[in-house]
Enzyme design. Sequence first.
Site, PDB file in Angstrom:
ATOM      1  CE  LYS A  63      -1.732   2.663   3.156  1.00  0.00           C
ATOM      2  NZ  LYS A  63      -1.742   3.991   2.444  1.00  0.00           N
ATOM      3  N   GLY A  84       7.064   5.143   8.440  1.00  0.00           N
ATOM      4  CA  GLY A  84       6.167   6.253   8.726  1.00  0.00           C
ATOM      5  C   GLY A  84       6.352   6.740  10.143  1.00  0.00           C
ATOM      6  CB  SER A  85       4.209   8.837  12.295  1.00  0.00           C
ATOM      7  OG  SER A  85       3.026   8.064  12.476  1.00  0.00           O
ATOM      8  CB  THR A  86       6.937   6.950  16.527  1.00  0.00           C
ATOM      9  OG1 THR A  86       8.261   7.206  16.032  1.00  0.00           O
ATOM     10  CG2 THR A  86       7.015   6.045  17.740  1.00  0.00           C
ATOM     11  NE  ARG A  87      -0.770   9.524  15.343  1.00  0.00           N
ATOM     12  CZ  ARG A  87      -0.115  10.509  14.765  1.00  0.00           C
ATOM     13  NH1 ARG A  87       0.795  11.181  15.427  1.00  0.00           N
ATOM     14  NH2 ARG A  87      -0.358  10.836  13.519  1.00  0.00           N
ATOM     15  CB  THR A  88       1.317   5.186  11.856  1.00  0.00           C
ATOM     16  OG1 THR A  88       0.640   6.439  11.771  1.00  0.00           O
ATOM     17  CG2 THR A  88       0.627   4.187  10.945  1.00  0.00           C
ATOM     18  N   GLY A  89       3.354   3.413  13.626  1.00  0.00           N
ATOM     19  CA  GLY A  89       4.119   2.189  13.800  1.00  0.00           C
ATOM     20  C   GLY A  89       3.641   1.378  14.993  1.00  0.00           C
ATOM     21  CD  GLU A  91      13.535   4.475   7.821  1.00  0.00           C
ATOM     22  OE1 GLU A  91      14.619   5.068   7.775  1.00  0.00           O
ATOM     23  OE2 GLU A  91      12.634   4.695   7.022  1.00  0.00           O
ATOM     24  CB  CYS A 142      12.540   9.368   8.616  1.00  0.00           C
ATOM     25  SG  CYS A 142      13.569   8.375   7.524  1.00  0.00           S
ATOM     26  CD  GLU A 192       9.750  12.575  12.403  1.00  0.00           C
ATOM     27  OE1 GLU A 192      10.648  12.194  11.636  1.00  0.00           O
ATOM     28  OE2 GLU A 192       8.781  11.860  12.733  1.00  0.00           O
TER      29      GLU A 192
END
Length: 492
Positions: free
Chosen positions: A184, A237-242, A260, A295, A393
């Site tokens: 995706k 992507g972002s840490t939150r989404t990770g 990552e 990043c 970030e």
Amino acid sequence: MTGTTFDPRQMVLPNSHFIDGRLLAGEGVIPVHAPSDGRLLCNLPEAGFDLVDYAVRLAQDVQVRSGWACAAPRERGRVLRRWADLVEENAVELARLETLCSTRPISETTAWDVPFTAEGIRFFAEYSDKLGGEVAATQSDLLGMVLAEPYGVIGAIAPWNFPLVMGSWKVVPALVAGNGVVLKPSEMTPFSIIRLAELAVEAGVPAGLFNVVQGTGPITGNALSRHSGCGKLTFTGSTRTGIEIMKAAAESGPKPVTLELGGKSPQIVFDDIRSIDAVADRILRAFTGNAGQVCVSGSRLIVQRGVHDALMEKIVVRAQNFAAGALEDAATRYSPIISERQANSIETGVQTSVREGASALIPLKRLESLGGVFLSPCILSDVTSQTTAVKDELFGPVLTVQIFDEEDEALSLASHATYGLAAGVHTSDLGRAMRSVRNLKAGTVWVNRYGRSSDFVIPTGGYGGSGIGKDLGRQAVEANLRHKSVLMAFEG
């Protein structure tokens, strides 16, 4: 190859899914805009659970039925090398597709993004027969082995900031290892990866082995992450989404993940540097490249007092020479912010930091443009470890500046409570450089340079909240293999 100006209105937009080796259209529900002028390019279809399920199950079937998983490794490598050749042969088209909806100027997609993608495919292709199992030490009438096998299907989610490069980092190692892939891309940058998938099939990758599903994270990304047919997930992507990806992997498996994630990378400058001009240029590129939407952006400058004034004078002068421009214009060198929402987030972060006591050596401003959002580079001094622009970030062209006196103080300031993605050290003292490398808690440390090179053998990935696992290097291929232990007696 030099990028040339082109007319985006003449481009055919592949605003569709790519499944079973063909474009698959759907109802357009997600608007895709050109960041440099805000123009609506198209409406993108969104894959729900049923289409994601079809793409994953097809990849499972093709991975077995086509013989891809059990083919001679060098045969897989041969197909991928042909793929790299096709990427180069179609470089002009790929560069333009990348530029259309991303933040990447045509001068950069032509000179870097597309060639870097082709070389990355070649690098991984050469690893096709370099990794395998091993014979284990055991007693003489037994044979112990460790066999490396593919997971089956890898679910991959790529970011918007470098769509072609980051997408290829997800797909190619998985294919080299014998897996199928369902990818995706970001719903904001959907075009170039579709053409990349078409070229993969043209090169000989079996139709249906590499499928692309378009859509948003909450719908398509969630369906892909939770699909039981994905043996492993990889996400940038972002840490939150990770964190949400990890939860999905645990609840639908459990299954391994490569993540990552975000960064807030420091650059330490010692007063023994040999060229202030060279370091000023390096620091400027590190936080303004892609308008800071990287990043590994070197967004925290930690500079020794003895060189602070002279260095900042040069950086400030350099940071005031940026202008907006159409990305399809070969003369444009600076990137827009991907969306109004992202621009607002950056502006809020800077405003909050100023209220907290930060001083703007260069204030954040919107540059005059044709309708997109271009933010000028911003430099903030008088900050602490608790200042928002130091902690968070912002993902924009914002540099914070802190002063130190002693080496231990610099390393303490460089440490971050959450992130550990990358770091830079600028010094002419080899001992000081090695001490810094050893003590910095970061997945990548650059010394007297900043940013990735074409050394694909060097992996990339972070510590702590910056992620798990590695992209690039042999580690990226190994992450797409699982291992089976075998102990065999010679007599039945």
